[in-house]
Design an enzyme around this catalytic site. Structure first.
Site, PDB file in Angstrom:
ATOM      1  CG  ASP A   1     -47.224  -3.027  38.814  1.00 27.03           C
ATOM      2  OD1 ASP A   1     -46.437  -2.767  38.142  1.00 27.03           O
ATOM      3  OD2 ASP A   1     -47.114  -3.254  40.031  1.00 27.03           O
ATOM      4  CB  SER A   2     -45.824  -7.203  38.150  1.00 30.49           C
ATOM      5  OG  SER A   2     -45.199  -6.245  38.874  1.00 30.49           O
TER       6      SER A   2
ATOM      7  CB  CYS B   1     -45.444  -2.610  35.331  1.00 30.69           C
ATOM      8  SG  CYS B   1     -44.132  -4.176  35.583  1.00 30.69           S
TER       9      CYS B   1
ATOM     10  CD  GLU C   1     -44.157  -6.673  46.250  1.00 34.43           C
ATOM     11  OE1 GLU C   1     -44.368  -7.805  46.321  1.00 34.43           O
ATOM     12  OE2 GLU C   1     -44.396  -5.778  45.215  1.00 34.43           O
TER      13      GLU C   1
ATOM     14  CB  CYS D   1     -38.311  -0.169  39.448  1.00 30.00           C
ATOM     15  SG  CYS D   1     -39.188  -1.429  40.419  1.00 30.00           S
TER      16      CYS D   1
ATOM     17  CG  HIS E   1     -41.775  -1.903  44.210  1.00 31.65           C
ATOM     18  ND1 HIS E   1     -42.235  -2.471  42.926  1.00 31.65           N
ATOM     19  CD2 HIS E   1     -42.381  -2.831  45.103  1.00 31.65           C
ATOM     20  CE1 HIS E   1     -43.116  -3.198  43.035  1.00 31.65           C
ATOM     21  NE2 HIS E   1     -43.143  -3.573  44.443  1.00 31.65           N
TER      22      HIS E   1
END
Ligand code: DGL
Length: 269
Positions: A11-12, A74, A154, A186, A188
């Site tokens: 993932d990023s 991702c 984050e 996404c 998150h």
């Protein structure tokens, strides 16, 4: 034996850990190697060219670890780099998170009105809309980029009132669209799940791409005879392109019990 090899996930940054947690729930015996490209995150505001370049390096790093399958956790990278990576890397299966998420939207919607929220790049790529319409062209897809939600998660930002206000500001776009299904496009967003249900009420299907790909991956690994059926405690290894201590500190917002992480130089791959 090939089935004892690890699943490689990249993932990023941290977000893919929400996908990894679904993989662990679905396949508790699997060894997993996770790479988070924290040094170059976010991907969600990068160009297609960079996202492809970074994704190939991420995949090459995982390949150096002798894995049995690559999962691009991702959404942004899945949008731009999945077919690119499949052309470059032919010796092991590569999965993204879009196809199964789109399929879940199509099977859940009753009124054929689906909302997608994601990063700027994912929305710009039209990837979810294309996948959904490819399965059923009668579905109306309404897409909204919600870029502020990644840093909110984050940073471990916890002011509920402000989070609710930001989410409402984004989601009001759907107020006149009558969607009955929302794709969390996404990594998150599953962490903010309760805010979405609170905004829409219970009468909406909320699709988590990690949950959907975990079921599909289990099915495929079983069919390919690659599912790990050993009773040995699985091994989870974590790598980051940035500082390992930072990774350890922030990763707990996404997944518990990460005890050690190694920092690597991703530019070498
Ligand atoms: N992992 C990204 C995604 O799912 C979100 C974070 C980023 O923009 O890199 O699209």
């Amino acid at each position: 034996m090939n089935n004892k090899k690890a699943i490689g996930i990249f993932d990023s940054g941290f977000g893919g850990l929400t996908v990894m947690s679904e993989i662990i729930k679905e396949m508790p015996n699997e060894n997993i190697i996770y790479f988070g490209d924290n040094a170059r995150t976010p991907y969600g505001n990068k160009s297609s060219k960079l996202i492809k370049k970074y994704s190939l390096q991420d995949a090459n790093f995982l390949l150096s670890k002798n894995i049995k399958v690559i999962l691009i956790a991702c959404n942004t990278s899945s949008s731009y780099a999945l077919s690119f990576l499949r052309k470059k890397i032919k010796n092991i299966p590569i999965y993204g998170v879009l196809e199964t998420g789109a399929f879940a939207c199509v099977s859940k919607t009753k009124n054929n009105k689906v909302g997608v929220i994601a990063t700027n790049a994912t929305i710009k790529s039209n990837s979810y809309s294309n996948y959904i319409k490819h399965i059923n062209n009668n579905i109306d897809v309404y897409q909204k980029a919600c870029p502020l939600l990644v840093p909110i998660v984050e940073e471990g930002f916890s002011n509920k009132k402000i989070i609710k206000e930001i989410i409402s500001e984004y989601l009001k776009f759907f107020d006149d669209k009558s969607i009955d299904t929302l794709m969390l496009g996404c990594t998150h967003y599953p962490i903010l799940f309760n805010y979405f249900t609170e905004y829409f009420g219970k009468n909406i299907n909320i699709i988590n791409s990690g949950f959907e790909i975990a079921k599909k991956l289990r099915f495929d690994l079983e069919s390919l005879d690659l599912l790990n059926i050993s009773n040995k405690k699985p091994k989870y290894s974590y790598y980051t392109s940035d500082n390992a201590d930072n990774f350890l500190e922030i990763s707990s917002l996404f997944l518990n019990n990460i005890k050690s992480t190694k920092s690597i130089n991703i530019e070498k791959y």
